[in-house]
Write a protein that holds these residues in place. Structure first.
Motif: not given
Length: 321
Positions: A192-217
């Motif tokens: 994303g356009p502000q990927a540099d605002r996150f820690t170096d491993d943030a994209l790896e963390r995003l891709a490492s485990q599934p996420y669950r859609l919350a009821s507020e979706s």
């Protein structure tokens, strides 16, 4: 004397049924959301099977469908989620042009797969164009039927079918090309356009485990629950433009995947963006479903989108007015 427009009456509105087309483009700088179909691919397939223009409006049906009374005979197609459609008690085929006789009732039953079905009709759902679109944006009360979801006793007018002839009853999207929606999906993203605002491993963390859609979706965005995505400092940025597919991460470090009704600007850093070719897959998820991410390059994202458009054009060439 002008011909009477075909009419559909809403007997029961369903859980959340709205008029949608491909969206309201060109007005984001004025704070107007694009809106449009959550699954534009499914809507486009229905329109092309009927010989409608791609931008013709249809109904987006969410999880629990409506009951509709057809005052006039119409050719229709139902695409997207399989919500067990029937006409006068007879099961209707998906992704196929069918003829609905005058006086018939269209109903939906149990949800077999997917979240959002699309009802397209020959001639398209008619109604006033608001900033170039008939799409409903409920939060702003814009478009559709008084800017809201359908209600009992609403009346829907149908536009004139194109002069080239009646839609071919039985015309269908090949079985092998029909999506199979599941409660888990893998979505590809680019940084994303502000990927540099996150820690170096943030994209790896995003891709490492599934996420669950919350009821507020909802149509505005999917709130996701899973592994935290840490910022270098603050989650806040100077507000800038956002669009469907952006993944914002607020201070709670849980991502939000923006969808069709998303706002036009936002003040949270954006770690990644869903590729356009995977938007239809994401649109068919429901709260409680799981979503995994894979990071790809900008070149890959562009190639995948061009390939998807080319394949659809090969299967169902667009109608040329």
């Amino acid at each position: 004397m002008p011909l009477k427009q075909p009419t559909i009456h809403v007997v029961r509105p369903g859980l959340f049924t709205t008029i949608q087309d491909l969206g309201r483009f060109g007005y984001q700088r004025f704070g107007v959301s694009v809106s449009g179909a959550m699954d534009p691919w499914a809507l486009t397939v229905g329109n092309r099977l009927l010989g409608n223009p791609d931008r013709a409006a249809g109904l987006e049906v969410t999880i629990q469908g409506p009951e509709l009374l057809f005052e006039d005979a119409l050719s229709i197609v139902i695409t997207g989620a399989d919500l067990s459609p029937t006409s006068n008690g007879v099961a209707l085929p998906m992704w196929t042009v069918v003829r609905i006789p005058a006086g018939s009732r269209l109903e939906f039953g149990i949800r077999r797969q997917g979240t959002r079905a699309y009802l397209t009709v020959a001639g398209g759902i008619d109604g006033p164009l608001m900033l170039g679109s008939r799409s409903t944006h409920v939060r702003s009360g814009l478009g559709g039927v008084a800017g809201r979801a359908l209600r009992k006793w609403d009346r829907l007018d149908v536009g004139p079918a194109r002069a080239a002839g009646k839609p071919c009853v039985g015309r269908a999207l090949p079985e092998a090309q029909r999506p199979r929606y599941q409660s888990t999906a893998t979505i590809r993203v680019i940084p994303g356009p502000q990927a540099d605002r996150f820690t170096d491993d943030a994209l790896e963390r995003l891709a490492s485990q599934p996420y669950r859609l919350a009821s507020e979706s909802d149509r505005m965005g999917y709130r996701l629950q899973g592994l935290a995505l840490p910022h270098r400092t603050s989650a806040d940025i100077v507000s800038d433009a956002v669009s469907a597919g952006n993944i914002q991460v607020p201070a709670d470090r849980q991502p939000i995947l923006l969808m069709a009704d998303c706002q036009t600007t936002g003040g949270y850093a954006k770690l990644a963006t869903m590729i356009a070719a995977d938007r239809a897959l994401a649109a068919q998820l429901s709260p409680g479903d799981r979503l995994s991410f894979v990071v790809v390059t900008h070149q890959t994202a562009s190639t995948l989108l061009r390939s998807a458009h080319a394949e659809l054009d090969r299967l169902l060439p667009p109608h040329r007015a």
